[in-house]
Design an enzyme around this catalytic site. Structure first.
Site, short mmCIF file in Angstrom:
data_model
loop_
_atom_site.label_atom_id
_atom_site.label_comp_id
_atom_site.label_asym_id
_atom_site.label_seq_id
_atom_site.Cartn_x
_atom_site.Cartn_y
_atom_site.Cartn_z
N ASN A 7 54.00 -32.99 -28.70
CA ASN A 7 55.01 -34.05 -28.16
C ASN A 7 55.44 -34.78 -29.44
OD1 ASN A 7 55.80 -36.18 -27.10
ND2 ASN A 7 53.48 -36.68 -25.81
N ARG A 95 57.25 -30.65 -25.04
CA ARG A 95 57.52 -32.21 -24.13
C ARG A 95 58.38 -32.35 -24.22
NH1 ARG A 95 55.37 -38.07 -24.10
NH2 ARG A 95 56.07 -38.81 -21.78
N HIS A 184 57.09 -39.58 -16.77
CA HIS A 184 56.03 -39.34 -16.46
C HIS A 184 55.26 -38.36 -15.63
CE1 HIS A 184 54.56 -43.91 -17.10
NE2 HIS A 184 54.67 -42.83 -18.43
N ARG A 245 56.30 -53.24 -21.75
CA ARG A 245 58.30 -53.15 -20.87
C ARG A 245 57.96 -54.41 -19.62
NH1 ARG A 245 58.54 -47.00 -20.98
NH2 ARG A 245 56.50 -46.93 -22.28
N GLU A 388 48.51 -34.29 -19.58
CA GLU A 388 49.51 -33.49 -19.82
C GLU A 388 49.58 -32.68 -20.71
OE1 GLU A 388 50.76 -38.21 -20.50
OE2 GLU A 388 52.35 -37.18 -19.91
#
Ligand code: AMP
Length: 403
Positions: A7, A95, A184, A245, A388
């Protein structure tokens, strides 16, 4: 089969070497601060066992290539490495954040796939370039080893047009592909299918609302095993309140700030992504610090928690309306898995819709899937740890077995 999962971000590379037969992690590591004066590499072998060994290095890591080489030199060593030769790595799974509209499934990397990912850079300028760096370095380091890419957007490619279109001039979609994509996806799919499994239900007939609350936060409405709506949009900025965010705001705020505060587009973009969310409201972006602040009487910390959990509750309500029948609500990721207060506040007031949390069970913390709803709750509430990396390793294995 041993799969190296990568990733790769703009200045960091996370990696795991996974044995897909036993689904155990052989190595996990993180290369941080690539390109800065002081880079850091942390490498853990057999991280989930008593035999864990940790290696930490601090040195300048010029680029992704240098970072990945440093990690590989630790993992692969004829004497000291957990694997003796690079040939023991059967495949690499990557990813990638944005796959645009072109990818609804994981795919074996070819030059066409790489140029398609390059084409999506304008849609994800903060993420896809770093992801591509990881792919290029890995292809150089492991020539001839199959490499698979798993997109964060792929699971949400089943959204119907009424859920993914914004009510903007249509040509913005035609010319620039401005629409909701959602992210996601690997996590939402993983926890949704895990939930179906632990509830002994067929995933293809399973409806749930998945709530990923980590540093980034998003939700998905899953109908018959397919994502039909999600809170992230064109970018991972829309929707829930996150660490830094904003999530949803009136888009007119941007023009207002430009006109009245003289802020540039870049400044507004940075503010919405890096200075907003929990941090904007109370100066802290880690939920543990926020709870400590609340315990010390910090009113802004309380406000931040209230705004975040209220937003999540509103989304749960709207996704119940989207789905009609909801079999389960699933919490996952750093906050979702560990924070019983956030879970409790997020479903507060939904008892009239058959959503009842068991506060005693909810207060438990375990590493396994846990049902936290009462026996008479018509919608089950679950905490399901996401993984993940394992999802990427499984997808990589499955693509290769199809070849
Ligand atoms: P993730 O992005 O999934 O790694 O989640 C990271 C975030 O999870 C952190 O920024 C924290 O806000 C939150 N977090 C991690 N551990 C806990 C905990 N024990 N209690 C509450 N929040 C936590």
């Amino acid at each position: 089969m041993k799969v190296l999962v990568i990733n790769s971000g703009s200045s960091s590379i996370k990696y795991q070497l996974i044995d897909t037969k036993t689904e155990t992690v052989i190595v996990n590591g993180l290369v941080e601060r690539i390109g800065e004066e002081k880079g850091i590499l942390t490498n853990k072998t057999f991280p989930d066992t008593d035999a864990q060994t940790v290696t930490k290095m601090e040195k300048t890591i010029a680029d992704h290539n240098a970072g990945m080489r440093l990690a590989i030199d630790l993992i692969v060593d004829p004497e000291k490495g957990v694997i003796k030769d690079k040939s023991e790595i059967d495949a690499v799974g990557h990813r990638v954040v944005h796959g645009g509209e072109g990818f609804s499934e994981p795919i074996l990397i070819t030059s066409e796939v790489i140029s398609a990912i390059e084409d999506t850079v304008p849609l994800a300028p903060l993420h896809n370039p770093g992801n591509l760096d990881g792919i290029r370095v890995s292809m150089e380091l492991f020539p001839g080893v199959p490499q698979v890419v798993v997109f964060d957007t792929a699971f949400h490619q089943t959204l119907p047009p009424h859920a993914y279109m914004y009510a903007l001039p249509y040509e913005l979609y035609e010319k620039y592909r401005v629409r909701r994509y959602g992210f996601h996806g690997t996590s939402h799919k993983f926890v949704a299918s895990e939930c179906a499994r632990v509830m002994d239900r067929n995933f293809e007939e399973f409806n749930c609302i998945t709530i990923h609350l980590g540093n980034g936060c998003s939700m998905a409405a899953v109908e018959n095993g397919k994502s039909v709506d999600t809170s992230f949009g064109l970018t991972p900025l829309e929707g829930l309140v996150m660490g830094t965010r904003s999530g949803d705001v009136d888009p007119a705020v941007c023009a207002f700030l430009h006109r009245n505060k003289g802020m540039s587009v870049e400044e507004i973009d940075t503010m919405l992504n890096k200075e907003s969310g929990l941090k904007g409201l109370c100066g802290m972006n880690d939920m543990r610090d926020i709870h400590a602040g609340i315990a010390n009487g910090n009113e802004r910390a309380k406000l931040a928690l209230d705004v975040q959990t209220y937003r999540t509750r509103k989304y749960i309500g709207s996704y119940m309306a989207v789905l009609g029948r909801v079999d389960a609500i699933v919490f996952t990721a750093g906050i979702g898995e560990n924070d019983d207060v956030v879970r409790r506040k997020s479903v507060k007031g939904l008892e009239c819709f058959g959503v009842k949390i068991d506060e005693v069970v909810n207060a438990q913390r375990v590493k396994e899937p846990l049902r936290v709803s009462t026996d008479d709750s018509s919608v089950q509430i679950w905490v399901i740890p996401t993984n993940e990396e394992l999802a990427i390793a499984r997808a990589t294995k499955s693509i290769l077995s199809e070849k």
